[in-house]
Design a protein around this motif. Sequence first.
Motif, short mmCIF file in Angstrom:
data_model
loop_
_atom_site.label_atom_id
_atom_site.label_comp_id
_atom_site.label_asym_id
_atom_site.label_seq_id
_atom_site.Cartn_x
_atom_site.Cartn_y
_atom_site.Cartn_z
N LEU A 44 2.01 9.68 -6.87
CA LEU A 44 2.23 11.01 -6.29
C LEU A 44 1.20 12.01 -6.78
O LEU A 44 0.85 12.96 -6.10
CB LEU A 44 3.63 11.49 -6.69
N SER A 83 6.48 12.32 -14.99
CA SER A 83 6.01 11.49 -16.10
C SER A 83 4.58 10.96 -15.96
O SER A 83 3.98 10.58 -16.95
CB SER A 83 6.95 10.30 -16.28
N TRP A 84 4.04 10.91 -14.75
CA TRP A 84 2.69 10.34 -14.62
C TRP A 84 1.66 11.30 -15.19
O TRP A 84 1.68 12.50 -14.93
CB TRP A 84 2.37 10.05 -13.15
N ILE A 85 0.74 10.74 -15.94
CA ILE A 85 -0.38 11.52 -16.48
C ILE A 85 -1.57 11.31 -15.56
O ILE A 85 -1.85 10.18 -15.14
CB ILE A 85 -0.71 11.06 -17.92
N TYR A 86 -2.24 12.41 -15.24
CA TYR A 86 -3.33 12.32 -14.28
C TYR A 86 -4.68 12.29 -14.99
O TYR A 86 -5.08 13.26 -15.63
CB TYR A 86 -3.27 13.53 -13.33
N ASP A 87 -5.36 11.17 -14.89
CA ASP A 87 -6.75 11.03 -15.32
C ASP A 87 -6.99 11.50 -16.76
O ASP A 87 -7.96 12.22 -17.02
CB ASP A 87 -7.67 11.81 -14.35
N ALA A 124 0.84 -1.21 0.00
CA ALA A 124 0.00 0.00 0.00
C ALA A 124 0.87 1.25 0.00
O ALA A 124 0.61 2.20 -0.75
CB ALA A 124 -0.91 -0.01 1.21
N VAL A 145 -3.11 2.88 -13.85
CA VAL A 145 -3.46 2.50 -12.49
C VAL A 145 -4.86 3.01 -12.17
O VAL A 145 -5.13 4.21 -12.29
CB VAL A 145 -2.44 3.07 -11.48
N PHE A 146 -5.72 2.10 -11.81
CA PHE A 146 -7.09 2.45 -11.38
C PHE A 146 -7.12 2.38 -9.86
O PHE A 146 -6.81 1.36 -9.28
CB PHE A 146 -8.10 1.46 -11.95
N ARG A 147 -7.49 3.49 -9.26
CA ARG A 147 -7.52 3.48 -7.80
C ARG A 147 -8.56 4.46 -7.29
O ARG A 147 -8.67 5.54 -7.82
CB ARG A 147 -6.15 3.85 -7.24
N THR A 187 -1.83 11.66 -6.97
CA THR A 187 -2.98 11.64 -6.07
C THR A 187 -2.75 12.59 -4.92
O THR A 187 -3.63 13.37 -4.54
CB THR A 187 -3.18 10.23 -5.52
N PHE A 188 -1.54 12.50 -4.36
CA PHE A 188 -1.23 13.38 -3.23
C PHE A 188 -1.28 14.84 -3.66
O PHE A 188 -1.80 15.70 -2.96
CB PHE A 188 0.16 13.07 -2.67
N THR A 217 3.97 1.59 -1.03
CA THR A 217 4.69 1.77 -2.29
C THR A 217 3.76 2.22 -3.39
O THR A 217 4.10 3.08 -4.21
CB THR A 217 5.37 0.45 -2.68
N ALA A 258 3.12 5.74 -2.97
CA ALA A 258 4.26 6.55 -3.40
C ALA A 258 4.28 6.67 -4.92
O ALA A 258 4.63 7.71 -5.48
CB ALA A 258 5.56 5.94 -2.91
N ALA A 259 3.90 5.58 -5.58
CA ALA A 259 3.89 5.59 -7.04
C ALA A 259 2.83 6.53 -7.58
O ALA A 259 2.88 6.94 -8.72
CB ALA A 259 3.63 4.18 -7.57
#
Lengths: 71, 349
Positions: A16, A46-50, A8, A69-71, A18-19, A10, A13-14
């Motif tokens: 970020l 690098s992460w694309i948000y939604d 959970a 990632v679906f969360r 979301t935070f 990790t 952390a992956a």
Amino acid sequence: MQRSRLFASTALAALLATFAASRLPAGDTPAEKRDKINDNTEINPSWIYDDLPSAIAKARRENKPIFAVFR
Amino acid sequence: MARLEGGIGDLAKDFVCVRVIQMRGIDTSVFQFDYDLTWCGFFLNADLTVYGRYGSRNAGRDKSDQLMSVDGLKAALTKALALHKNYPANKATLKAKTGKPYAQKLPETMPAIADQFKQDDLPKKCIHCHHVWRGIRRTMMNAKQVLPDTLIYLYPFPDSFGMQMETADGTKVRQVVKDSIADKAGVKAGDEVEAVSGTPIVSLADIQFILQNCADNENLKVEVARGGEKKSLTANLCGDWRKSTDFTWRDSCYDLRIGFQSEALTADERKQAGLKDGGLKIKPMYAQSPAKKAGFQDGDILLSVGGQPIPATEREFLALLRQKFLVGQKLKFALHRGGKKTDLTMDLP
């Protein structure tokens, strides 16, 4: 339980982005949140948000697989 | 990315990573996974060919992540990356990683939940993953259809035919139950499952996806690596393997219930109720429960419904309700309450 906690923490952390979203003003629209997060390269370059269509387009351009990632 | 632990960050650099916060606008003909998960990783090509999925769950909130691990995710990412490197040469082998489409592709168009989620007013109107199961199942139930086993016993585990997998890598066999279907197929502890029915596997969730979509009596070709050798085995699925899957922990299960949870009887309770087997006891209900409004009370013992004896487990009871009766049907329950037998009727919600 320890393993569960490790995963959970990790996974969180992956994610970020979301935070970052939770720290944004409550009045932001989803698009504003997304833009701010995507612009915030210090937090996560690098992460694309939604935005799945953007991820698909980027994957096509860069010939990379997509990790959604679906969360 | 530096904060990504356990090597996931390095692996993630080879992917385009996207965080999806809700299911509105998500094409469920592509993104099929167990929608009761708390977390799901989905790997695919830009042309929407699916490489695999990661994330499995078999328990309620306090143990919701017990089948997840950093090592498991790393293993799945590594295998998905290998599939991408071999793409499109391997495209034909990936076809079964995409399931049959549901009646509606987009969750917000599923009739049972369309009204509930018609406003695009985040975050109040977020369509959560588990709402998709409601959209699919409640739409069918409202249309007076019985639910098939595959929509009740969701995402079976390979444990259901005797093959128990490692948490650190869900493609590796931890244990095989003696005399089980897997045992008879020749599966051994330590085997690494590389493909099932010709479809490459990256995780336990991938095996579950195959089982979710296969026939009850399918002859599964299981290709394993064992001590440097490849072996092709056949697991002849038969019997009630799918029905051993517990689903009563699922958030989406509230839609199968009629306003209460129930539990198995003790030997004393069964004796007092005059039962040889079966029967269930109603757990404390919430205030607005439709069953409570219909007259059910906490602790009532269910004896029969519509002339059918109540089975011994809640999952069998819920399957009975949704496979023998239709929404709106007036159901007569026989109960044991305070030492006496009584009857109640209730329209199936």
